[in-house]
Design a protein around this motif. Structure first.
Motif, short mmCIF file in Angstrom:
data_model
loop_
_atom_site.label_atom_id
_atom_site.label_comp_id
_atom_site.label_asym_id
_atom_site.label_seq_id
_atom_site.Cartn_x
_atom_site.Cartn_y
_atom_site.Cartn_z
N TRP A 89 39.15 -17.87 -11.32
CA TRP A 89 39.57 -16.96 -12.38
C TRP A 89 41.10 -17.01 -12.52
O TRP A 89 41.80 -17.17 -11.50
CB TRP A 89 39.11 -15.54 -12.07
N ALA A 97 36.30 -24.16 -9.84
CA ALA A 97 36.83 -23.20 -10.82
C ALA A 97 37.38 -21.97 -10.12
O ALA A 97 36.96 -21.62 -9.01
CB ALA A 97 35.73 -22.79 -11.81
N ASP A 143 31.64 -20.14 -14.33
CA ASP A 143 31.45 -21.44 -14.98
C ASP A 143 31.63 -21.35 -16.49
O ASP A 143 32.32 -22.17 -17.10
CB ASP A 143 30.05 -21.99 -14.68
N GLN A 144 30.98 -20.37 -17.09
CA GLN A 144 31.04 -20.25 -18.55
C GLN A 144 32.46 -19.98 -19.04
O GLN A 144 32.88 -20.50 -20.07
CB GLN A 144 30.09 -19.15 -19.03
N PHE A 145 33.21 -19.19 -18.26
CA PHE A 145 34.59 -18.93 -18.65
C PHE A 145 35.46 -20.17 -18.44
O PHE A 145 36.19 -20.59 -19.34
CB PHE A 145 35.17 -17.77 -17.83
N ALA A 146 35.36 -20.77 -17.25
CA ALA A 146 36.25 -21.88 -16.90
C ALA A 146 35.99 -23.12 -17.74
O ALA A 146 36.92 -23.84 -18.12
CB ALA A 146 36.11 -22.22 -15.42
N PHE A 147 34.71 -23.37 -18.04
CA PHE A 147 34.36 -24.59 -18.78
C PHE A 147 34.06 -24.31 -20.25
O PHE A 147 33.53 -25.16 -20.96
CB PHE A 147 33.20 -25.29 -18.08
N GLN A 148 34.38 -23.08 -20.67
CA GLN A 148 34.32 -22.69 -22.09
C GLN A 148 32.97 -23.00 -22.72
O GLN A 148 32.86 -23.72 -23.71
CB GLN A 148 35.45 -23.38 -22.86
N SER A 149 31.93 -22.46 -22.10
CA SER A 149 30.58 -22.63 -22.62
C SER A 149 29.90 -21.27 -22.66
O SER A 149 30.30 -20.34 -21.97
CB SER A 149 29.78 -23.58 -21.72
N GLU A 150 28.90 -21.17 -23.49
CA GLU A 150 28.12 -19.95 -23.58
C GLU A 150 26.64 -20.34 -23.51
O GLU A 150 26.14 -21.03 -24.38
CB GLU A 150 28.41 -19.19 -24.87
#
Length: 387
Positions: A82, A80, A19-26
């Protein structure tokens, strides 16, 4: 070989990493903990390669109002994959799997928020919700509102009171969620917003507003009201913040009435396509759908991605009950021909049948289109939530 499996809490770290990678959140440690708690209610299907999560789809078990009736709805979210696994059909297989399971669960309709409308149209979802954003000068609200009594007071996060007003308001739209206490706590009342409620002369709550005032902007997170007097009370309350804010920001339904109430309706009004919808099980949805009149008509529905729905449906609506028969040899000369996407949008009343007919998106005799027009209640689509 079947690669799809139902993910468990043991997979949550992998799910949230994707999720954090695909939706560009940290996310912070606390936010990750909150997300893990939130997705416990989701059914998450994952595609794994060599034991590693490659792609996933979340299905949130929800209900939404359609013509005042609650329908079991599958909310699709968190789709999502990879990058190294993309364009291999994994998401396509996961979405088909989701439709099969939603049909088994009696969830006859599904909503999702798309990253691309064109992408999800291939799988039967269609644009069915548009939101309108207002940005207006505070001075537009400074007027005599001709209030008939009652009052507004600030309150704490009183979920039973908010739920009472919300449910009455939400049921007047197509697509609004049926909320429970967990949804209020995890999705709505997530920050330290101010909350105010309006009461009539009998001290009965009739409206609320969840808001914030920062940087000279009065931002309405959400409001709801059961009549125009309650709406006017809230507008009057907002106007009393003129020493703190010079602009008001809010999101409303597509055909909202605020410009009708103001002396000067010229202010920024921006329409934005929002959510998509698709009928999961045509026969069940038609049987449950509260048509507003009696009559008979025939639909020829095409559903390329989920062909279980494709076929001819003969409907007989009488005494508040709808009998639906599938007949591959139906009388096509009097039938309305449409895709699953446009059937969904017509029955949600995103646009009227005549709108799609005039755009040459559905086919049939004009008499049949007019018959369908009379059967579908004219109720606005709106969704104030996000998932």
């Amino acid at each position: 070989m079947e690669h799809i499996e139902t993910l468990t809490e043991a997979d949550f770290d992998a799910v949230l990493a994707l999720d954090q990678f695909a939706f560009q959140s940290e996310l912070s440690a606390d936010e990750l903990s909150e997300e893990k708690e939130k997705i416990k209610q989701d059914t998450i299907w994952g595609w794994k390669e060599d034991g590693q999560l490659a792609a996933k789809v979340h299905q949130i078990p929800l209900s939404c109002y359609i013509n005042g009736k609650a329908f079991a709805m599958g909310g699709i979210a968190g789709v999502a994959s990879w990058p190294e696994y993309r364009r291999r059909g994994m998401v396509k297989h996961l979405l088909y799997h989701a439709l099969v399971k939603m049909k088994e669960n009696g969830q006859s309709i599904s909503l999702l928020h798309p990253f691309s409308f064109a992408f999800y149209r291939k799988y039967g979802w269609e644009h069915a919700f548009t939101r309108q954003h207002y940005s207006l000068p505070m001075k537009r609200l400074k007027k005599k509102w001709n209030l008939s009594g009652g009052y507004v007071r600030r309150i704490g996060p009183d979920i039973p009171l908010l739920q009472q007003i919300y449910s009455e308001y939400a049921s007047t739209f197509n697509g609004m969620l049926v909320r429970d206490e967990a949804w209020w706590r995890q999705r709505v009342l997530t920050k330290k917003y101010q909350i105010a409620a309006t009461f009539n002369r009998q001290d009965e709550p009739e409206g609320y507003i969840i808001y914030d005032v920062t940087s000279n902007i009065f931002t309405i997170k959400e409001w709801a009201y059961v009549n125009v007097q309650a709406q006017k009370q809230l507008l009057h309350f907002i106007a009393n913040h003129d020493s703190m804010a010079d602009k008001v920001e809010l999101t409303v339904p597509e055909r909202d009435n605020l410009p009708l109430l103001l002396d000067e309706p010229r202010f920024e009004q921006k329409l934005t396509p929002y959510f998509m919808a698709r009928i999961v099980d045509v026969q069940q949805f038609l049987q449950e759908y509260p048509f507003q009149d009696e009559g008979e008509f025939t639909l020829v529905v095409s559903d390329e991605f989920f062909p279980e729905n494709s076929g001819t449906y003969q409907l007989d609506i009488a005494a508040g009950q709808t009998t639906v028969n599938m007949d591959e040899q139906g009388n096509d000369t009097q039938a309305i021909h449409c895709s699953i996407q446009l059937l969904t949008c017509m029955l949600l009343n995103f646009r009227r049948p005549k709108d799609y007919y005039q755009a040459e998106l559905i086919a049939g005799e004009l008499e049949a289109i007019e018959r369908l027009e009379k059967l579908i209640p004219n109720r606005q689509t709106f969704l104030s939530d996000f998932f």
